[in-house]
Write an enzyme that holds these catalytic residues in place. Structure first.
Site, PDB file in Angstrom:
ATOM      1  N   SER A  86      54.811  41.044  39.962  1.00 48.36           N
ATOM      2  CA  SER A  86      55.839  40.062  39.581  1.00 48.36           C
ATOM      3  C   SER A  86      57.240  40.621  39.806  1.00 48.36           C
ATOM      4  CB  SER A  86      55.681  39.673  38.109  1.00 48.36           C
ATOM      5  OG  SER A  86      54.415  39.147  37.861  1.00 48.36           O
TER       6      SER A  86
HETATM    7  N1  SAH Z   1      50.842  41.768  35.739  1.00 45.60           N
HETATM    8  C1  SAH Z   1      50.731  41.924  37.164  1.00 45.60           C
HETATM    9  C2  SAH Z   1      50.952  40.593  37.892  1.00 45.60           C
HETATM   10  C3  SAH Z   1      49.857  40.356  38.847  1.00 45.60           C
HETATM   11  S1  SAH Z   1      49.725  38.734  39.522  1.00 45.60           S
HETATM   12  C4  SAH Z   1      51.646  43.035  37.683  1.00 45.60           C
HETATM   13  O1  SAH Z   1      52.440  43.581  36.901  1.00 45.60           O
HETATM   14  O2  SAH Z   1      51.534  43.408  38.852  1.00 45.60           O
HETATM   15  C5  SAH Z   1      48.484  38.019  38.473  1.00 45.60           C
HETATM   16  C6  SAH Z   1      47.150  38.721  38.411  1.00 45.60           C
HETATM   17  O3  SAH Z   1      46.291  37.953  37.567  1.00 45.60           O
HETATM   18  C7  SAH Z   1      46.421  38.878  39.744  1.00 45.60           C
HETATM   19  O4  SAH Z   1      46.099  40.218  39.940  1.00 45.60           O
HETATM   20  C8  SAH Z   1      45.165  38.021  39.566  1.00 45.60           C
HETATM   21  O5  SAH Z   1      44.030  38.525  40.255  1.00 45.60           O
HETATM   22  C9  SAH Z   1      44.973  38.068  38.065  1.00 45.60           C
HETATM   23  N2  SAH Z   1      44.179  36.977  37.477  1.00 45.60           N
HETATM   24  C10 SAH Z   1      44.166  35.659  37.817  1.00 45.60           C
HETATM   25  N3  SAH Z   1      43.302  34.996  37.027  1.00 45.60           N
HETATM   26  C11 SAH Z   1      42.756  35.905  36.162  1.00 45.60           C
HETATM   27  C12 SAH Z   1      41.785  35.829  35.131  1.00 45.60           C
HETATM   28  N4  SAH Z   1      41.169  34.696  34.813  1.00 45.60           N
HETATM   29  N5  SAH Z   1      41.482  36.956  34.462  1.00 45.60           N
HETATM   30  C13 SAH Z   1      42.072  38.146  34.770  1.00 45.60           C
HETATM   31  N6  SAH Z   1      42.976  38.287  35.754  1.00 45.60           N
HETATM   32  C14 SAH Z   1      43.321  37.178  36.446  1.00 45.60           C
END
Ligand code: SAH
Length: 237
Positions: A86
């Site tokens: 993000s």
């Molecule tokens: N917090 C992260 C942001 C990653 S983007 C950072 O600091 O880099 C969002 C993430 O949520 C992705 O990696 C995606 O695979 C994950 N995601 C989406 N749906 C999900 C779910 N149901 N359970 C766990 N992770 C999920």
């Protein structure tokens, strides 16, 4: 020193799994971080503990070495598997809304690059973080910088389920766009606790903060609009 990996990802590669991670954090990186902190402060992030955490964490470690300098631009970047780290402003915005205090138990949904998890750990939280994509979960096992943060526990699973074994949590943070408020996560908030999530199924979501009052009723607050990758149910191998 640089670790060696199977292949090099470039800024244009969105499907790479094997990052060439930089491991040096020099005065130039620290200067870029300081500027980034000034920028997000000017955009409205005023919680010093959030700003101190952003200043402390080498964001370029979470990206391929090709992003060495770009890592301190206030923007999202690809981390492989169609996912992104993000934007720093967004990480800081969610962290500020969460009002984390040291030793709080915080559940994060969507580990991704683990940057947000590390920011929460820097703020003193005991972090439980879930990722649904096996490749992203596995990549963090190899990420040696994370050994500095024994207060982060990593889980491979579906965030819609939360972590019933470890519930309840003082705080829950969803870092993917939730089409609706996940009911099982509401159950896992401690009375007096909060959940912050981007809510919506389209391209744009509204940031929400849900507080579970001591009597169990819910208070909901609406904040700014953001654009996150979707929260998807089920695990991906
Ligand atoms: N917090 C992260 C942001 C990653 S983007 C950072 O600091 O880099 C969002 C993430 O949520 C992705 O990696 C995606 O695979 C994950 N995601 C989406 N749906 C999900 C779910 N149901 N359970 C766990 N992770 C999920």
């Amino acid at each position: 020193m640089i670790f060696s990996y199977n292949h090099l990802c470039t800024p244009h590669t969105v499907s790479c799994n094997q990052l060439m991670r930089p491991t040096e954090d020099n005065y130039r990186h620290k200067g870029l971080r300081k500027k980034l902190v000034q920028l997000i402060h000017s955009k409205g992030i005023t919680d010093d503990r959030v700003l101190d955490a952003v200043l402390a964490v080498p964001r370029h470690f979470f990206l391929d070495s090709a992003f060495d300098e770009a890592a301190y631009a206030d923007r999202a970047f690809p981390i492989g598997e169609g996912q992104t780290i993000s934007q720093p402003y967004t990480v800081a915005y969610q962290s500020q809304l969460l009002e984390v205090q040291p030793f709080m138990k915080v559940l994060e949904i969507g580990t991704g690059s683990a940057y947000q998890a590390v920011i929460l750990a820097e703020m003193g939280a005991q972090v439980y973080t879930i990722e649904r994509q096996r490749k992203l979960f596995d990549a963090n096992k190899e990420f040696s910088f994370l050994k500095k943060y024994p207060t982060i526990k990593f889980f491979y699973g579906d965030g819609y389920e939360g972590l019933p074994t470890y519930a309840q949590f003082d705080r829950i943070l969803i870092t993917a766009a939730a089409p609706e408020v996940p009911p099982k996560l509401i159950e896992q908030i401690k009375p007096g606790g909060m959940m912050v999530l981007p809510l919506g199924s389209g391209d744009i979501q509204q940031m929400r903060r849900i507080t579970k009052l001591e009597n169990g009723s819910l208070k909901e607050e609406v904040f700014d609009n953001f654009s996150f990758v979707p929260m998807i149910s089920g695990k991906k191998d």
